[in-house]
Design an enzyme around this catalytic site. Structure first.
Site, mmCIF file in Angstrom:
data_model
loop_
_atom_site.group_PDB
_atom_site.id
_atom_site.type_symbol
_atom_site.label_atom_id
_atom_site.label_comp_id
_atom_site.label_asym_id
_atom_site.label_seq_id
_atom_site.Cartn_x
_atom_site.Cartn_y
_atom_site.Cartn_z
ATOM 1 N N CYS A 143 44.865 50.801 46.194
ATOM 2 C CA CYS A 143 43.522 50.214 46.292
ATOM 3 C C CYS A 143 42.828 50.806 47.523
ATOM 4 C CB CYS A 143 43.579 48.690 46.369
ATOM 5 S SG CYS A 143 44.589 48.035 47.716
ATOM 6 N N GLU A 169 60.270 43.078 44.836
ATOM 7 C CA GLU A 169 59.502 42.832 46.062
ATOM 8 C C GLU A 169 60.481 42.659 47.211
ATOM 9 O OE1 GLU A 169 57.164 42.519 49.014
ATOM 10 O OE2 GLU A 169 56.306 42.957 47.038
ATOM 11 N N ASP A 184 64.443 47.235 48.928
ATOM 12 C CA ASP A 184 63.507 48.240 49.411
ATOM 13 C C ASP A 184 63.163 49.191 48.268
ATOM 14 O OD1 ASP A 184 62.135 50.285 50.715
ATOM 15 O OD2 ASP A 184 63.371 50.135 52.520
ATOM 16 N N ALA A 237 54.776 41.925 44.205
ATOM 17 C CA ALA A 237 54.101 40.720 44.684
ATOM 18 C C ALA A 237 52.592 40.959 44.835
ATOM 19 C CB ALA A 237 54.704 40.280 46.019
ATOM 20 N N PRO A 238 51.788 39.917 44.543
ATOM 21 C CA PRO A 238 52.194 38.547 44.194
ATOM 22 C C PRO A 238 52.470 38.312 42.719
ATOM 23 C CG PRO A 238 49.836 38.636 44.428
ATOM 24 C CD PRO A 238 50.329 40.018 44.770
ATOM 25 N N GLY A 239 52.313 39.349 41.874
ATOM 26 C CA GLY A 239 52.698 39.194 40.482
ATOM 27 C C GLY A 239 51.604 39.422 39.464
ATOM 28 N N SER A 240 50.432 39.864 39.888
ATOM 29 C CA SER A 240 49.335 40.039 38.930
ATOM 30 C C SER A 240 49.689 41.087 37.872
ATOM 31 C CB SER A 240 48.051 40.432 39.661
ATOM 32 O OG SER A 240 48.264 41.576 40.471
ATOM 33 N N LYS A 241 50.159 42.255 38.317
ATOM 34 C CA LYS A 241 50.494 43.322 37.369
ATOM 35 C C LYS A 241 51.797 43.025 36.642
ATOM 36 C CE LYS A 241 48.217 46.429 40.612
ATOM 37 N NZ LYS A 241 48.043 45.312 41.583
#
Length: 729
Positions: free
Chosen positions: A516, A408, A435, A383-387
């Site tokens: 990040c 997720e 998990d 999540a949220p799904g960019s990759k």
């Protein structure tokens, strides 16, 4: 047992449906009361409307509200507030505002809940003047304001580009003793940055003294707003017109600065890093090669957009938002219907590294990937799904599909992930909710590639969150080997997810680990642990991306510094699993009947398939198999009439598939022309909102051709906020 069902029994059942957001069941019970002539009171109506509100089913909420007056039942403020909230969730802004006006006409009490719902609707519709008017009415009518009220008004002003008004609400919150939270602070930061983009300045120094907030727990945050503004304003000072100098106390703890220096950012580099961390982030996006027209970039340049390509992302671009005319980029039709995806440029690196690593391994030894159609990729923390969308689009474009498992654990975040995957037009993806620490035990050795972008302390996101570096806690650190107490639980969680991801990887496959954040304990230390425990072989990430060799860190990793790339901070490493036993792992079967959960689904008959296909082409001007996107044989239906587009799972994923969000993408629901799934007459289909979002601008029929920008955004929000059509466990 022939027990008579009265209003008490129905009330309890409908209340249970309302609490669990089962709006369709609540409506069924509600209709049954009318058939059995059981009296329905205001409380029951309110419960049914509230159930609709939880699922953003605003048309149904309005229908129930209208039937309330038709049944001569007294309308109350609770029912109206729930209907307003349903409209706000469904992005039906005009209806929400109209209902709110109606409450005043009916002389119903407009309480804080009603105001909050109406103002939230104004915020989503960028009706900032109406939001301010409502806030003024609250103050005048002595209706208590809450943090949610002020945040909604601030958001409306900020989205409407009314930066000064947003900051005035921020002042109002302080003067009214409303507790300021991170949402309010973030909106205030955005307002300041908005003023700067227009060449304006907002001096908060006087505000600090006037509001007397120096004793507040968030005074450092407000002070940071002022300092951040001064850092970027470049405005002339009052004395001589000279540009403001940037010599000031670093906005980060001393121990953190020392740690950055130990990682290579020392001296002038450290100063440059801190300056870069304080700059507004650069907005970037990816094109969707499945949905975007080939000349979209030419169209955007013709419209005045100023874009520059992102070196490490073939479909990625930076954009100067000041050149974008019309709605904010995040609310544009291009984004809502999946032609572009807004994504931070550094966040595009992990998926691109995984793609290039797989291509390199395949060139070295084609036997490792003998069957491109069966390529399996796992995104462990999606999540949220960019990759995930980045990987899924690549798989679909270059390998004809393959399989992407996007996982997720958090159900609310999984809902956003699901919506983004549908919006991207992906047919090859299964969303799971499990998990990440147990993925490996559920599907050991089943994936050709794994991406583990793990939860982290987000130190690299300072350009997104102005106070992130001030919150870094490295007190008591005596070495680079033992993590500080503040992040030790997070570091252990990352290690367990990484072990599980490695277990899910098959021999010969590759794994990308990314965060990040800056610190060594969440980055190089995790890589070192993986290599020591599992003898993982590291690949050189800068080399994969065509970057200079001197950028390579320990274990071939790439640390992306904000001052080096003018982006958010990121860390990426890539590893290969020993391929000694790869021969026994080759070739994943592509049928989808292995999992017992799919046994309850059957293929569509020829008549059903032809009817559904003809109806979709007639209403949408679009069908799934057009252009070879997918095969009609992947469509399945069950006893409830729901029609699904399934991914091809293959063998070995039975246990993991038990945790899927849904079997696939809901395409339509079968009904008899006589009404209901069991009625008489020929079978017809009700096309799903997911299918419309999946189609996007590829749909040319009457349902899509006249949709406005706001309606596309509303559709996306509805899909994102929807509960699973049918749970599988």
């Amino acid at each position: 047992h022939c027990v008579e069902k009265d209003i008490i029994i129905y009330s309890a059942a409908i209340s249970a449906c309302e609490r669990s957001a089962k709006w369709s069941m609540a409506l069924h019970l509600f209709a049954a009361m009318a058939q059995e002539r059981v009296e329905r009171d205001t409380i029951l109506y309110s419960s049914v409307i509230s159930a609709c509100e939880k699922n953003a089913e605003w048309p149904m909420a309005l229908e129930v509200l209208h039937s309330l007056t038709a049944d001569s039942v007294e309308v109350d403020g609770i029912a109206c507030s729930a209907a307003i909230a349903a409209c706000a969730k469904g992005a039906a802004w005009a209806q929400a505002v109209q209902l709110f006006k109606g409450m005043r006409i009916l002389k119903l009490h407009q309480d804080t809940i009603a105001y909050n719902s109406a103002i939230t609707a104004c915020g989503r519709g960028r009706l900032w003047r109406k939001a301010l008017e409502m806030l003024g009415n609250m103050v005048e009518g002595r209706v208590p304001t809450s943090i949610a009220t002020c945040n909604a008004v601030m958001s409306a002003c900020e989205k409407g580009g009314e930066w000064q008004q947003a900051l005035e609400i921020f002042r109002f919150m302080v003067a009214s003793s409303v507790e300021v939270d991170s949402i309010a602070l973030s909106t205030a930061v955005a307002a300041c940055e908005g003023q700067l983009e227009l060449g304006q300045g907002e001096d908060l120094t006087a505000f600090l003294s006037d509001a007397d907030v120096s004793r507040g727990p968030w005074s450092a945050a407000v002070w940071l707003l002022d300092r951040r503004l001064a850092l970027h304003s470049g405005l002339s000072d009052a004395r001589g017109g000279a540009r403001q100098r940037l010599r000031r106390i670093p906005l980060a703890p001393r121990m953190f600065l020392l740690h950055l220096a130990s990682l290579g950012a020392s001296g002038l580099a450290l100063r440059r890093c801190l300056r870069a961390c304080s700059r507004p982030k650069r907005v970037s996006f990816r094109f969707n090669p499945i949905k975007a027209p080939r000349d979209l970039l030419k169209q955007l340049l013709g419209a005045g957009w100023r874009v520059t390509s992102i070196p490490w992302a073939p479909d990625g671009f930076f954009v100067d938002v000041s050149t974008v005319v019309g709605a904010p980029l995040g609310a544009m039709r291009l984004r809502s219907n999946g032609q572009i995806y807004l994504q931070e440029s550094s966040s595009m690196v992990p998926a691109e590294v995984l793609r290039r690593a797989l291509c390199m391994l395949r060139e070295r030894d084609p036997k490792l990937f003998r069957d491109g159609q069966s390529l399996r990729v796992l995104d462990a923390c999606s999540a949220p799904g960019s990759k995930s969308t980045q990987l899924g689009l690549w798989l679909q474009a270059e390998y004809g599909g393959g399989l992407l498992v996007a996982n997720e654990l958090d159900k609310r975040r999984a809902a956003s992930l699901r919506a983004n995957i549908i919006s991207a037009g992906l047919t090859n993806t299964m969303v799971t909710c499990v998990d990440g620490q147990v993925l490996g035990s559920l599907a050991p050795g089943q994936f050709d590639a794994v991406l583990a972008d793990v939860p982290c302390s987000c130190e690299g996101n300072s350009r997104k969150n102005a106070v992130s570096l001030l919150g870094v806690q490295l007190d008591g650190v005596s070495s680079n080997t033992k993590a500080p107490a503040a992040i030790e639980p997070l570091v252990e969680l990352q290690a367990r997810i990484l072990r599980s991801a490695w277990q899910a990887l098959r021999p010969g496959g590759c794994l990308v680990y990314s965060t990040c954040t800056f610190n060594r304990w969440e980055n190089e230390a995790q890589c070192e642990r993986l290599m020591n425990e599992f003898k993982a072989k590291a690949l050189d990430v800068p080399s994969l991306l065509g970057m200079p060799a001197e950028l390579a860190g320990e274990f071939g990793s790439l640390r992306m510094w904000p001052h080096t790339f003018d982006i958010e901070g990121f860390f990426v490493a890539c590893f290969v699993k020993d391929a000694d036993s790869v021969a026994a792992q080759l070739g994943h079967a592509t049928h989808q009947e292995r999992w017992s959960g799919f046994a309850q689904l059957r293929s569509l008959t020829s008549a059903e398939l032809n009817s559904l296909r003809d109806q979709a082409r007639r209403q949408l001007g679009f069908w799934l198999s057009d252009g070879g996107m997918t095969d009609d044989t992947n469509l399945r239906t069950g006893t409830d009439g729901e029609v699904w587009l399934l991914p091809s799972l293959g063998d070995g994923l039975d246990s993991l598939a038990e945790h899927c969000w849904e079997p696939g993408i809901p395409i339509a629901r079968a009904q008899r022309s006589g009404g209901g799934t069991d009625g008489e007459g020929p079978k017809v289909f009700r096309l799903s909102k997911e299918l419309l979002l999946f189609a996007g601008d590829r749909a040319s029929g009457p349902l899509a051709a006249l949709m406005t920008e706001e309606q596309w955004e509303s559709l996306y929000i509805n899909v994102k906020e929807a509960s699973p059509v049918r749970g599988m466990h």
